[in-house]
Each structure stands twice: as C-alpha cells, then as structure tokens.
Design a protein around this motif. Structure first.
Motif, PDB file in Angstrom:
ATOM      1  N   GLU A  29       0.837  -1.203   0.000  1.00  0.00           N
ATOM      2  CA  GLU A  29       0.000   0.000   0.000  1.00  0.00           C
ATOM      3  C   GLU A  29       0.875   1.257   0.000  1.00  0.00           C
ATOM      4  N   LEU A  30       1.948   1.237   0.797  1.00  0.00           N
ATOM      5  CA  LEU A  30       2.877   2.373   0.799  1.00  0.00           C
ATOM      6  C   LEU A  30       3.482   2.567  -0.588  1.00  0.00           C
ATOM      7  N   ALA A  31       3.817   1.459  -1.244  1.00  0.00           N
ATOM      8  CA  ALA A  31       4.420   1.532  -2.578  1.00  0.00           C
ATOM      9  C   ALA A  31       3.430   2.118  -3.584  1.00  0.00           C
ATOM     10  N   GLN A  32       2.187   1.616  -3.553  1.00  0.00           N
ATOM     11  CA  GLN A  32       1.190   2.069  -4.526  1.00  0.00           C
ATOM     12  C   GLN A  32       0.824   3.533  -4.343  1.00  0.00           C
ATOM     13  N   LYS A  33       0.657   3.947  -3.085  1.00  0.00           N
ATOM     14  CA  LYS A  33       0.300   5.349  -2.829  1.00  0.00           C
ATOM     15  C   LYS A  33       1.418   6.293  -3.270  1.00  0.00           C
ATOM     16  N   GLN A  34       2.657   5.908  -2.970  1.00  0.00           N
ATOM     17  CA  GLN A  34       3.784   6.770  -3.343  1.00  0.00           C
ATOM     18  C   GLN A  34       3.978   6.802  -4.859  1.00  0.00           C
ATOM     19  N   ALA A  35       3.778   5.668  -5.502  1.00  0.00           N
ATOM     20  CA  ALA A  35       3.910   5.629  -6.960  1.00  0.00           C
ATOM     21  C   ALA A  35       2.832   6.520  -7.590  1.00  0.00           C
ATOM     22  N   ALA A  36       1.607   6.429  -7.056  1.00  0.00           N
ATOM     23  CA  ALA A  36       0.504   7.235  -7.590  1.00  0.00           C
ATOM     24  C   ALA A  36       0.747   8.725  -7.369  1.00  0.00           C
ATOM     25  N   ALA A  37       1.524   9.064  -6.333  1.00  0.00           N
ATOM     26  CA  ALA A  37       1.822  10.469  -6.042  1.00  0.00           C
ATOM     27  C   ALA A  37       2.925  11.015  -6.951  1.00  0.00           C
ATOM     28  N   GLY A  38       3.417  10.189  -7.866  1.00  0.00           N
ATOM     29  CA  GLY A  38       4.334  10.699  -8.885  1.00  0.00           C
ATOM     30  C   GLY A  38       5.813  10.575  -8.569  1.00  0.00           C
ATOM     31  N   CYS A  39       6.190   9.602  -7.756  1.00  0.00           N
ATOM     32  CA  CYS A  39       7.618   9.452  -7.428  1.00  0.00           C
ATOM     33  C   CYS A  39       8.420   8.955  -8.630  1.00  0.00           C
ATOM     34  N   ALA A  40       9.642   9.467  -8.756  1.00  0.00           N
ATOM     35  CA  ALA A  40      10.569   8.950  -9.767  1.00  0.00           C
ATOM     36  C   ALA A  40      11.240   7.675  -9.254  1.00  0.00           C
ATOM     37  N   TRP A  41      11.460   7.623  -7.932  1.00  0.00           N
ATOM     38  CA  TRP A  41      12.014   6.432  -7.286  1.00  0.00           C
ATOM     39  C   TRP A  41      11.310   6.226  -5.941  1.00  0.00           C
ATOM     40  N   LEU A  42      11.251   5.000  -5.495  1.00  0.00           N
ATOM     41  CA  LEU A  42      10.831   4.704  -4.119  1.00  0.00           C
ATOM     42  C   LEU A  42      12.071   4.294  -3.337  1.00  0.00           C
ATOM     43  N   ASP A  43      12.370   5.037  -2.280  1.00  0.00           N
ATOM     44  CA  ASP A  43      13.500   4.677  -1.430  1.00  0.00           C
ATOM     45  C   ASP A  43      13.137   3.411  -0.651  1.00  0.00           C
ATOM     46  N   VAL A  44      14.110   2.498  -0.540  1.00  0.00           N
ATOM     47  CA  VAL A  44      13.881   1.255   0.198  1.00  0.00           C
ATOM     48  C   VAL A  44      15.021   1.090   1.193  1.00  0.00           C
ATOM     49  N   ASN A  45      14.664   1.161   2.468  1.00  0.00           N
ATOM     50  CA  ASN A  45      15.651   1.048   3.541  1.00  0.00           C
ATOM     51  C   ASN A  45      15.183  -0.064   4.476  1.00  0.00           C
ATOM     52  N   ALA A  46      16.036  -1.094   4.635  1.00  0.00           N
ATOM     53  CA  ALA A  46      15.611  -2.279   5.388  1.00  0.00           C
ATOM     54  C   ALA A  46      15.806  -2.117   6.891  1.00  0.00           C
ATOM     55  N   GLY A  47      16.350  -0.995   7.339  1.00  0.00           N
ATOM     56  CA  GLY A  47      16.445  -0.756   8.773  1.00  0.00           C
ATOM     57  C   GLY A  47      17.817  -1.027   9.341  1.00  0.00           C
TER      58      GLY A  47
END
Ligand code: THG
Length: 273
Positions: A29-47
C-alpha cells in the motif's frame, strides 16, 4: 523536481514491524500510494539489523515490485546488501548512497558502474561532515573524480549536500545552499538531492520549516529530494515554487494539480498515511 518517496524505511516503527512480520499488504500500500503520487524512485531502507539487511532488502524489493514498476532507490551503505539487492531489481535502481570514504568508494562505485546505476553521494568523508560549504565541495570533487575514473559521468551523480538540523546550527541551510550553488556552477550536468526532513529535526512546526527550506533549495538548484510524497502541502510547495521560477510552461502542471484537487482542504480523515 524528481521525488524519491521516503516512506518504506525500516527505521520507521510501523515499517520495521511490517518487515519483521512480512506484512506484504502494508508495504504494498505504501508503494502504490507513493507511486501514484508521482515518485521517480521509491527509497527502500531495510532498517538497522546489519545481519538481516540483505534478506530484508530483497523481501522488500520483491514485495514492492509485485504491485508497482517505479524504479527503486536502494538506501544502504552496505556493499553486500547492495550487491544482493541489485540482483533482485527489475529496473535500474538509484544507489543511496556513497560518501567520500575511500572504502565505500572502492566497494560501491564499481557496482554502480557495472550496472549503470545513478548514485547519491553524500558530501562527507570518513572524518566527518565538513562544517563549511568550501570543504563539502572539496569532498564532492573527490567523489566526482573517483566516479569519473570508474566511468560514471556527472549526470549519474546526485550530490547530497546534507541538510543538518537548524536546531544545532542556524547556518546549516545556508551551508547546504552554498554547496548546491557551487555544484550547479561547476558541474552543471550533475544532480542535487537532499533528505528534506533532517533540516527541522528537534524543532516545533517542522512542516513549515521543511516546506520553505525546500522552496529555497529548489532556487539554489535542487532537482530531486527524498521526502514524503503523500504530504499534499509539500507537493503544493513544489508546484508553486516551480511555477514562480518559470519552470512550468503555460502553468500546466499547476493547473492540472488544481483540477485534481491538490489545493483543496484535506478530507476529515486528514491526509493519507
Ligand atoms: N540523505 C540520503 N538518504 C537518506 C537521508 C538523507 N535516507 C534516509 C533519510 N535521510 C530520509 N528518509 C526518511 C524516511 C522517513 C522519515 C524521515 C526521513 C520519517 N520520519 C518521521 C518524522 O520525521 O516524523 C519519523 C519516523 C516515523 O514515522 O516513525 O518518516 O538525508 N541520501
């Protein structure tokens, strides 16, 4: 302005829980919402668990790629985790990040060169974060030289001048702007990025500080940023600033966003999470 969506970050409590419990729907859901908001990249940080980082990162990547095809920004300083993650991505990722530390340059630049990845480079080295713009620019020059030697051209480099919090140094935004202007002037093909929310750490009313900082940083040459793309006030700040700076032909982006309701008051539930 290219946006790097910040929300899939294992240092956030809710995301750490989702990683630990392999809660795919939450991450998706976080991925889809951010993609729909027009991101060029989604940052992925595993902690923050170095031993689990490669596995967690691969799980996140595969989970996200099941629902969106936005390229990913691999937020890790660990060459082993990056190497593993690069095997799992479908699209060329952004590597976030390297610094002037010789070991990290030696380990990570060849990975970026081999896979044709753009790279975020922090304006700091093994010693620390330089206080002055002059010294940050020196570190940037050193990283650029090392990147060039590996065959990485300027347009694949995203320099992060580092936005330290104003609460401990009231000149820190000025230092970041000065560093950005210098990069813009000397290396016009290079990009600039910043982790937006650092600037206001420890202050009240952080969203105001973040937004006005962003607006001024765009004038100083910022062309991408790591931020919360679901924050409508930030999106409105970006659109207004680009309009004012003459970068929105026929005001099209601004008008289009308005028609989509971006400037209307949030609903009763507030903004999306
Ligand atoms: N430069 C680069 N990469 C970066 C940063 C940077 N990656 C990490 C970070 N800084 C940017 N990413 C985030 C991700 C999430 C949050 C802040 C920065 C965040 N913070 C909540 C807040 O500010 O209120 C608190 C955490 C929570 O929600 O639990 O969400 O500078 N190259």
């Amino acid at each position: 302005m290219k946006i790097i969506g910040e929300k899939i970050n294992g240092t956030r409590k809710r995301v750490a829980l989702a990683i630990a419990g392999q809660d795919a729907p939450f991450i998706q859901e976080l991925a889809q919402k951010q993609a729909a908001a027009g991101c060029a990249w989604l940052d992925v940080n595993a902690g923050t668990h170095p031993d689990r980082e490669p596995d967690d990162l691969v799980w996140l990547i595969e989970t996200i790629q099941q629902v969106v095809d936005t390229p990913l920004s691999l937020d890790s300083a660990n060459p082993k985790a990056l190497q593993t993650a690069i095997q799992a991505v479908k699209k060329t990722p952004l590597i976030n990040s390297i610094s002037g530390e010789p070991e990290r340059l030696a380990d990570i630049l060849p990975i970026a060169a081999r896979h044709g990845c753009p790279v975020i480079a922090l304006a700091m080295d093994e010693k620390k974060i330089p206080e002055t713009a002059e010294r940050r620019f020196e570190v940037i020059c050193k990283i650029r030289a090392a990147a060039g030697a590996q065959g990485l051209p300027d347009d694949r480099l995203y320099f992060d001048p580092l936005a330290m919090t104003l609460s401990t140094n009231t000149q820190s935004a000025q230092v970041a702007f000065e560093t950005m202007r210098r990069v813009r002037q000397e290396f016009p093909q290079a990009h600039l990025t910043i982790g937006l929310s650092n600037i206001s750490f420890g202050l009240p009313a952080r969203s105001f500080v973040n937004r006005y900082f962003l607006s001024l940083a765009i004038q100083a040459g910022l062309d991408s940023a790591i931020l919360d793309p679901l924050d409508r006030d930030i999106q409105a700040a970006i659109l207004s600033t680009e309009l004012i700076l003459g970068r929105d032909n026929y005001c099209l982006n601004f008008i289009r966003a308005s028609r989509k309701g971006l400037f209307e008051k949030p609903t009763e539930q507030g903004q999306p999470a």
